[in-house]
Design an enzyme around this catalytic site. Structure first.
Site, short mmCIF file in Angstrom:
data_model
loop_
_atom_site.label_atom_id
_atom_site.label_comp_id
_atom_site.label_asym_id
_atom_site.label_seq_id
_atom_site.Cartn_x
_atom_site.Cartn_y
_atom_site.Cartn_z
N SER A 111 0.79 -1.22 0.06
CA SER A 111 -0.05 0.12 0.13
C SER A 111 0.72 1.34 0.04
O SER A 111 0.70 2.25 -0.58
CB SER A 111 -0.86 0.09 1.30
OG SER A 111 -1.82 -1.15 1.09
N ASP B 242 -6.88 -7.80 4.76
CA ASP B 242 -6.04 -8.81 3.78
C ASP B 242 -5.45 -9.95 4.38
O ASP B 242 -4.81 -10.87 3.77
CB ASP B 242 -4.85 -7.92 2.89
CG ASP B 242 -5.32 -6.81 2.11
OD1 ASP B 242 -6.62 -7.15 1.61
OD2 ASP B 242 -4.65 -5.90 2.16
N ARG C 24 -2.48 -14.30 -1.95
CA ARG C 24 -2.70 -14.50 -0.55
C ARG C 24 -3.16 -16.17 -0.32
O ARG C 24 -3.11 -16.75 0.98
CB ARG C 24 -3.48 -13.33 0.22
CG ARG C 24 -2.90 -12.10 -0.03
CD ARG C 24 -3.43 -11.06 1.02
NE ARG C 24 -3.05 -9.72 0.42
CZ ARG C 24 -1.83 -9.07 0.68
NH1 ARG C 24 -0.79 -9.73 1.08
NH2 ARG C 24 -1.73 -7.84 0.26
N GLY D 151 -5.80 -3.89 -7.78
CA GLY D 151 -6.98 -3.04 -7.35
C GLY D 151 -6.71 -1.78 -7.04
O GLY D 151 -7.14 -0.84 -7.10
N LYS E 113 -12.30 -9.50 -3.24
CA LYS E 113 -10.95 -9.34 -3.44
C LYS E 113 -10.42 -10.05 -4.56
O LYS E 113 -11.08 -10.21 -5.59
CB LYS E 113 -10.09 -9.70 -2.04
CG LYS E 113 -10.79 -8.93 -0.77
CD LYS E 113 -10.23 -7.50 -1.01
CE LYS E 113 -10.59 -6.95 0.05
NZ LYS E 113 -10.33 -5.32 0.02
N ARG F 110 -13.73 -6.84 -10.88
CA ARG F 110 -13.99 -6.43 -9.39
C ARG F 110 -14.81 -5.18 -9.59
O ARG F 110 -14.71 -4.31 -10.64
CB ARG F 110 -12.77 -6.08 -8.93
CG ARG F 110 -11.80 -7.43 -8.56
CD ARG F 110 -10.52 -7.61 -7.91
NE ARG F 110 -10.75 -6.80 -6.40
CZ ARG F 110 -9.70 -6.53 -5.84
NH1 ARG F 110 -8.44 -6.69 -6.50
NH2 ARG F 110 -9.86 -5.92 -4.52
N SER G 225 -13.72 1.16 3.23
CA SER G 225 -12.52 0.75 2.10
C SER G 225 -11.59 2.17 1.89
O SER G 225 -11.92 3.17 1.66
CB SER G 225 -13.41 0.81 0.67
OG SER G 225 -12.31 0.81 -0.40
C1 S3P Z 1 -5.68 -1.29 0.03
C2 S3P Z 1 -6.97 -1.24 0.68
C3 S3P Z 1 -7.80 -2.50 0.78
C4 S3P Z 1 -6.92 -3.82 0.92
C5 S3P Z 1 -5.91 -3.64 -0.47
C6 S3P Z 1 -5.10 -2.69 -0.52
C7 S3P Z 1 -5.13 0.01 0.07
O1 S3P Z 1 -8.68 -2.63 -0.25
O2 S3P Z 1 -7.88 -5.05 0.64
O3 S3P Z 1 -5.16 -4.76 -0.49
O4 S3P Z 1 -3.83 0.03 -0.37
O5 S3P Z 1 -5.64 1.03 0.00
P1 S3P Z 1 -10.08 -1.87 0.10
O6 S3P Z 1 -10.24 -0.45 0.32
O7 S3P Z 1 -11.23 -2.45 -1.08
O8 S3P Z 1 -10.75 -2.80 1.29
#
Ligand code: S3P
Length: 442
Positions: free
Chosen positions: A28, A321, A394, A100, A348, A128, A173
């Site tokens: 992240s 996660d 994962r 994502g 996910k 997604r 989120s």
């Molecule tokens: C993330 C937020 C999460 C997480 C993803 C990374 C991020 O997703 O599951 O692996 O870096 O902001 P969501 O915001 O959809 O929960």
């Protein structure tokens, strides 16, 4: 490896994890360092960058929008920031692979640039939900299209200006929150976002680090459009989401004793430690320190007798996660573990409730998936078998750790996406004591 080949993990049963290790950089934070470094004025130096496919997809996207980026070389990246209005229209669609985070954050960051862009991804990412970002972006005046079913490709049309909104997130989120904060950099007025529960706050922390003020009052986060970002140096800690496989592995495998160094323990990410400790895990948080605005520590983990728990719902976004690994811990624990309030797991990289339930059943565990969670009756022994990760990094790594407590070998199909978040996983895991090898099949 071509996409027709199937990377298979073969993991012998038993063993223990021992030693001192550093898992790769936080995914992240790596994404955000490229994004903000590119928009900043001046040169940003990054250390500890994750050289995984996901964060590299973000890096390549900015290169193709004209940003000069050196590296990554042993986790070091140097970005010559182009300023908030210096990005150029890319020649081709931006391919964000499996990521994502890249797609959702970039949709916001790019919506107000006045550029025409298309964002595409692999088959998992293209399934997604994206309306969760495009709907509020449209309220801000953006022109962002999805397919009929609300998925990628995302087509962004140039607009003259965005305006700030006051938005209540329908789901907890960090990706939606960050998308809207990044769009808010380009909006007239104050963008305000209210969260139903705390989610990872790396965007807020890093914006402040780049000299762009972000306020938080209770569950509302806000910023004003129109400011600028000043380059800075970023030291990225090891990813607690990657450490999670070792936290679980060392907890379930008898005679294990490991230290994971320099792990990010941001309180919006530490649910895996809280949940494992509630299950009876022996985790010591040592040498707590602050590194560039993010809390970091070394984690010592020793084997423990785990027991089942009702997972507190407030921990779900803080461990979102880590559930594939936590389900393996639950299958090895005495008694029942119940998870509720986690329907997000179904959207996910795979449907993590169904895919984990299917694999754990193959290994002989007693599991019942529910619409928003799972019930795992632990205590029975796991047997060997062949499970499918469905291309979800994962899931692959979680089942690899399950072999530490299984009575036979575990084969895991479709593992190449482990490289999205954890390049070098099999080498590090073998050094630690997991008896893992990699094969390929057509
Ligand atoms: C993330 C937020 C999460 C997480 C993803 C990374 C991020 O997703 O599951 O692996 O870096 O902001 P969501 O915001 O959809 O929960």
């Amino acid at each position: 490896m071509s996409s027709t080949e199937n990377m298979v993990f073969r993991v012998q049963s038993g063993g223990a994890l021992r030693g001192t290790f550093r898992v790769p950089g936080d995914k992240s934070i790596s994404h955000r360092s490229i994004m903000l470094g590119s928009l900043a004025e001046g040169t940003t130096h990054i250390t500890g960058f994750l050289e995984g496919d996901d964060s590299l997809a973000t890096l390549k996207a900015f290169r193709s929008m004209g940003v000069s980026i050196e590296g990554p070389e042993k986790g070091q990246v140097t970005i010559q920031g182009v300023g908030k209005h210096g990005l150029k229209e890319p020649q081709a669609p931006l391919d964000l692979g499996n990521s994502g985070t890249s797609m959702r954050l970039l949709s916001g960051l790019l919506a107000g640039q006045g550029l025409a862009l298309t964002l595409v991804g692999d088959s998992s990412l293209s399934g997604r939900p994206m309306r969760r970002v495009t709907d509020p972006l449209k309220e801000m005046g953006a022109l962002v299209e999805t397919t009929e079913s609300g998925t990628a490709p995302l087509v962004i049309h140039p607009v003259k200006a965005l305006h700030a909104i006051d938005y209540e997130l329908p789901v907890a989120s960090a990706q939606i929150k960050s998308c809207l904060l990044l769009a808010g950099l380009y909006a007239q007025g104050e963008t305000r976002i209210t969260e139903p529960a705390p989610t990872r706050d790396h965007t807020e922390r890093m914006l402040n680090g780049f000299g762009y003020p972000v306020q938080q009052q209770g569950d509302t986060i806000s910023l004003n459009g129109g400011g600028s970002l000043t380059a800075c140096d970023i030291d990225i800690p090891a990813d607690i989401s990657s450490a999670a496989f070792f936290l679980v592995g060392a907890s379930i495998a008898p005679d294990s004793d490991i230290v994971l160094e320099h792990v990010g323990i941001n309180p919006t990410r530490d649910g895996v430690i809280t949940i494992l400790k509630l299950m009876g895990a022996d985790i010591e948080v040592m040498n707590r320190r602050d590194v560039g605005g993010e809390p970091v520590a070394d984690l010592r983990v020793r084997s423990a007798m785990l027991h089942g728990i009702e997972i507190p719902e407030d921990q779900v976004p803080l461990a979102i996660d880590e559930f594939p690994a936590l389900f393996v811990a639950a299958a090895c624990a005495e008694g029942v573990t119940r998870l509720t309030g986690a329907e997000e797991l179904r959207v996910k990289e795979s449907d993590r409730i169904q895919v984990m339930a299917d694999g754990l059943k193959t290994l002989g565990a007693d599991v019942t998936p529910t619409p928003d969670g799972i019930v795992i009756q632990g205590g029975g022994s796991l047997q060997g078998g062949r499970v499918n990760s469905h291309g979800d990094h994962r899931i692959a790594m979680a089942f690899a750790m399950a072999a530490l407590r299984a009575q036979g070998e575990i084969l895991i199909d479709d593992c190449s996406n482990v490289n999205t978040s954890f390049p070098g996983f099999t080498d590090l895991a073998s050094t630690a004591g997991l008896m893992i090898s990699v094969g390929e099949e057509r």
